[in-house]
Design a protein around this motif. Structure first.
Motif, PDB file in Angstrom:
ATOM      1  N   GLN A 127       0.818  -1.201   0.000  1.00 35.58           N
ATOM      2  CA  GLN A 127       0.000   0.000   0.000  1.00 35.58           C
ATOM      3  C   GLN A 127       0.858   1.260   0.000  1.00 35.58           C
ATOM      4  O   GLN A 127       0.562   2.239  -0.705  1.00 35.58           O
ATOM      5  CB  GLN A 127      -0.922   0.001   1.224  1.00 35.58           C
ATOM      6  N   GLU A 128       1.928   1.237   0.783  1.00 40.50           N
ATOM      7  CA  GLU A 128       2.822   2.402   0.820  1.00 40.50           C
ATOM      8  C   GLU A 128       3.487   2.634  -0.528  1.00 40.50           C
ATOM      9  O   GLU A 128       3.638   3.782  -0.979  1.00 40.50           O
ATOM     10  CB  GLU A 128       3.868   2.212   1.918  1.00 40.50           C
ATOM     11  N   LEU A 129       3.897   1.550  -1.188  1.00 42.24           N
ATOM     12  CA  LEU A 129       4.518   1.711  -2.504  1.00 42.24           C
ATOM     13  C   LEU A 129       3.492   2.191  -3.525  1.00 42.24           C
ATOM     14  O   LEU A 129       3.825   3.011  -4.403  1.00 42.24           O
ATOM     15  CB  LEU A 129       5.147   0.399  -2.956  1.00 42.24           C
ATOM     16  N   SER A 130       2.262   1.709  -3.413  1.00 45.14           N
ATOM     17  CA  SER A 130       1.198   2.202  -4.314  1.00 45.14           C
ATOM     18  C   SER A 130       1.055   3.710  -4.200  1.00 45.14           C
ATOM     19  O   SER A 130       0.954   4.428  -5.212  1.00 45.14           O
ATOM     20  CB  SER A 130      -0.137   1.531  -3.969  1.00 45.14           C
ATOM     21  N   SER A 131       1.063   4.216  -2.975  1.00 43.37           N
ATOM     22  CA  SER A 131       0.936   5.655  -2.746  1.00 43.37           C
ATOM     23  C   SER A 131       2.132   6.410  -3.310  1.00 43.37           C
ATOM     24  O   SER A 131       1.974   7.493  -3.901  1.00 43.37           O
ATOM     25  CB  SER A 131       0.790   5.942  -1.248  1.00 43.37           C
ATOM     26  N   SER A 132       3.340   5.839  -3.141  1.00 45.05           N
ATOM     27  CA  SER A 132       4.550   6.500  -3.659  1.00 45.05           C
ATOM     28  C   SER A 132       4.516   6.590  -5.177  1.00 45.05           C
ATOM     29  O   SER A 132       4.865   7.619  -5.767  1.00 45.05           O
ATOM     30  CB  SER A 132       5.800   5.732  -3.205  1.00 45.05           C
ATOM     31  N   ILE A 133       4.094   5.504  -5.837  1.00 48.89           N
ATOM     32  CA  ILE A 133       4.020   5.505  -7.296  1.00 48.89           C
ATOM     33  C   ILE A 133       2.950   6.488  -7.775  1.00 48.89           C
ATOM     34  O   ILE A 133       3.155   7.245  -8.736  1.00 48.89           O
ATOM     35  CB  ILE A 133       3.731   4.086  -7.826  1.00 48.89           C
ATOM     36  N   ALA A 134       1.810   6.502  -7.104  1.00 49.05           N
ATOM     37  CA  ALA A 134       0.731   7.424  -7.483  1.00 49.05           C
ATOM     38  C   ALA A 134       1.185   8.875  -7.348  1.00 49.05           C
ATOM     39  O   ALA A 134       0.910   9.711  -8.223  1.00 49.05           O
ATOM     40  CB  ALA A 134      -0.503   7.157  -6.622  1.00 49.05           C
ATOM     41  N   SER A 135       1.893   9.183  -6.260  1.00 47.88           N
ATOM     42  CA  SER A 135       2.381  10.550  -6.060  1.00 47.88           C
ATOM     43  C   SER A 135       3.379  10.941  -7.142  1.00 47.88           C
ATOM     44  O   SER A 135       3.342  12.067  -7.676  1.00 47.88           O
ATOM     45  CB  SER A 135       3.026  10.680  -4.683  1.00 47.88           C
TER      46      SER A 135
END
Length: 237
Positions: A100-108
């Motif tokens: 989930q944290e990596l998903s947020s980083s990629i989205a940002s």
């Protein structure tokens, strides 16, 4: 001859120690049912393991899905330094993050690159970093994946069980918490009998099963038994 008799006496002592096992009894943490009582079925909550964070590590394989943008959807292997490379955004740190944290980083990162409202999903497909090391007197020492339900008994079962010379009351779990190295000593037979809970196993734990000199002595006795038979018969006569 004296050495042979000493060996026999030692084995007799070991055999005596195996007799008179304490019967299983109910305790504050264990309810013992007799053979005529039907065990209750588990509830739905009992069948679901508590959620445990899975962290992405070096050389793990992950899938990245960006909804509606096929060119960004791909399978990626994390490199040895814990980073991944993605089109348009370059390299990102993935090691030590949850999916989930990596998903947020990629989205940002995609948002900063001009992609509007990117919907990113990351899944860990195969992890080589979330493993436990099982060593010592087990049948198949090695590295085994850690799941939400991994416990000491399950880790040993993953290593195909105990070897011939395993010492069940000398099993150690080594773990690092912060900068502190911790060792826990466990007795497998006591766990099986419900004396205390089967301890949880986490990624990077090391499980070491000790060696039993008594079992080796018994093996030596069995191998020498044919040679000892004739002298022993002569002594009895």
């Amino acid at each position: 001859m004296r050495k042979s008799l000493t060996l026999l006496a030692s084995v007799a002592v070991l055999a005596t120690g195996c007799v008179g096992r304490t019967p299983l009894r109910s305790s504050s943490t264990l309810k013992v049912l007799d053979a005529q009582t039907t065990m209750p079925a588990p509830t739905r909550a009992d069948l679901i393991a508590p959620d445990r964070q899975s962290l992405i590590g070096p050389l793990d394989n992950i899938s990245v899905d960006v909804f509606g943008i096929p060119e960004f959807t791909r399978d990626v292997q994390v490199d040895g330094s814990g980073r991944i490379a993605m089109p348009l955004i370059g390299t990102l740190d993935a090691g030590g993050k949850t999916a989930q944290e990596l998903s947020s980083s990629i989205a940002s990162a995609l948002t900063r690159a001009g992609v509007k409202r990117p919907d990113v999903t990351v899944n860990i497909k195969a992890s080589v970093s979330q493993v436990v090391t099982v060593d010592g007197q087990v049948t198949a020492p090695g590295l085994y994946p850690v799941t939400n339900q991994m416990t000491l008994l399950r880790a040993i079962a993953s290593a195909k069980g105990l070897s011939e010379f395993a010492k069940q009351d000398d099993v150690v779990i080594l773990r690092t918490v912060g900068n502190q190295r911790i060792a826990g000593l466990y007795n497998l037979d006591a766990i099986r009998r419900g004396n205390y809970a089967d301890p949880q196993i986490y990624a990077n734990d090391v499980v070491i099963v000790g060696d039993s000199p008594q079992r080796r002595l018994f093996r030596d006795f069995v191998s020498l038994a044919p040679l000892l038979a004739a002298p022993l018969i002569a002594i009895v006569q």
